[in-house]
Design an enzyme around this catalytic site. Structure first.
Site, mmCIF file in Angstrom:
data_model
loop_
_atom_site.group_PDB
_atom_site.id
_atom_site.type_symbol
_atom_site.label_atom_id
_atom_site.label_comp_id
_atom_site.label_asym_id
_atom_site.label_seq_id
_atom_site.Cartn_x
_atom_site.Cartn_y
_atom_site.Cartn_z
ATOM 1 N N SER A 143 -68.292 39.373 -16.714
ATOM 2 C CA SER A 143 -69.349 39.824 -15.757
ATOM 3 C C SER A 143 -69.378 41.295 -15.696
ATOM 4 O O SER A 143 -68.382 41.955 -15.730
ATOM 5 C CB SER A 143 -68.834 39.166 -14.443
ATOM 6 O OG SER A 143 -69.600 39.660 -13.279
ATOM 7 N N TYR A 157 -62.538 37.835 -7.427
ATOM 8 C CA TYR A 157 -63.474 37.785 -8.606
ATOM 9 C C TYR A 157 -63.415 38.621 -9.850
ATOM 10 O O TYR A 157 -63.277 38.300 -10.884
ATOM 11 C CB TYR A 157 -64.711 37.290 -8.114
ATOM 12 C CG TYR A 157 -65.772 37.085 -8.979
ATOM 13 C CD1 TYR A 157 -65.678 35.946 -9.839
ATOM 14 C CD2 TYR A 157 -66.778 37.888 -9.559
ATOM 15 C CE1 TYR A 157 -66.770 35.570 -10.869
ATOM 16 C CE2 TYR A 157 -67.837 37.618 -10.240
ATOM 17 C CZ TYR A 157 -67.835 36.445 -10.971
ATOM 18 O OH TYR A 157 -68.534 36.059 -12.059
#
Length: 247
Positions: A143, A157
């Site tokens: 990501s 995250y």
């Protein structure tokens, strides 16, 4: 002319929706032999049926990436069906965003289990096969939050996605010239990922952020680009965002 995808056996985790589904459909259209895993077997069976009805080739198996044996069984199913494994796409992931002061340790555990250990289990299941074949390609879904910390609320995250980036780079160094490693790091992409945030304020912020999301097919094309390169070309990292995304 061969697209260097046709005939390759591709395993995808988290293939029942979003990036996984879009990638499965795109690669099947290019002639790849698909091995699809996810927890929602009914959705997987529908995707497989649709691929086959359009002349493609695909099998599926119910797979929870927190289970090492599930991923081993998925890879083994592909090997037994097609006689080889060419690409493993470690795609399954979750993104429960919340400030650390909320101390949502159960969500932290889930992210570590799925986003990090799930990738490691996918690598562990296929690496011996790739070494025996002297060929193979790992594609790990990271990501942009693994390049820059997503804050506020995305600290853990981001930590998991930084780990995916580090694991991918370390693996590339270790496996030698015959096995390729790619990490794909998307920004906002339309998928179910945003729905894994349940903290009320964070969920509102995430949904607002994802209003600028690009289609999952955009990532599928990037994955296809990495796969279709000749064997002496290793696309190590692709960072991609909507053009309007400033994070």
């Amino acid at each position: 002319m061969s697209n260097n995808i046709e005939g390759k056996v591709v395993v995808i985790t988290g293939a029942s929706s979003g990036l996984g589904e879009a990638t499965a459909r795109h690669l099947a259209e290019k002639g790849a032999l698909m091995v699809l895993g996810a927890r929602r077997i009914t959705l997987l069976e529908e995707i497989v049926g649709d691929i086959v009805s359009k002349g493609g080739t695909a099998i599926c198996r119910q797979t929870d990436v927190i289970s090492k044996s599930d991923i081993e069984a998925l890879v083994d199913a592909g090997l037994k069906t097609y006689g080889k494994i060419d690409v493993v796409i470690n795609n399954a992931g979750v993104m429960p965003i919340a400030p650390m002061v909320e101390v949502r340790t159960a969500e932290w555990d889930t992210m570590i289990d799925i986003n990090i250990k799930g990738v490691l289990y996918g690598i562990a299941a296929a690496l011996p096969i790739f070494q025996k074949q002297q060929s193979g390609h790992f594609i790990n879904l990271g990501s942009v939050a693994g390049v820059k910390v997503f804050s506020p609320g995305g600290t853990v995250y981001s930590g998991t996605k930084f780990a995916v980036r580090a694991i991918s780079e370390g693996l590339r160094h270790e496996v030698g010239a015959n096995i390729r490693v790619t990490v794909i790091e998307p920004g906002a992409v339309e998928s179910e990922l945003k729905h894994t945030t349940v903290h009320a304020e964070s969920s509102t912020n995430v949904n607002q952020f994802y209003e600028l999301a690009i289609p999952a097919a955009s990532v599928a094309r990037a994955i296809a680009f990495a796969i279709e390169q000749p064997s002496d070309v290793d696309i190590n990292e692709i960072v991609m965002r909507p053009t309007v995304q400033d994070f």
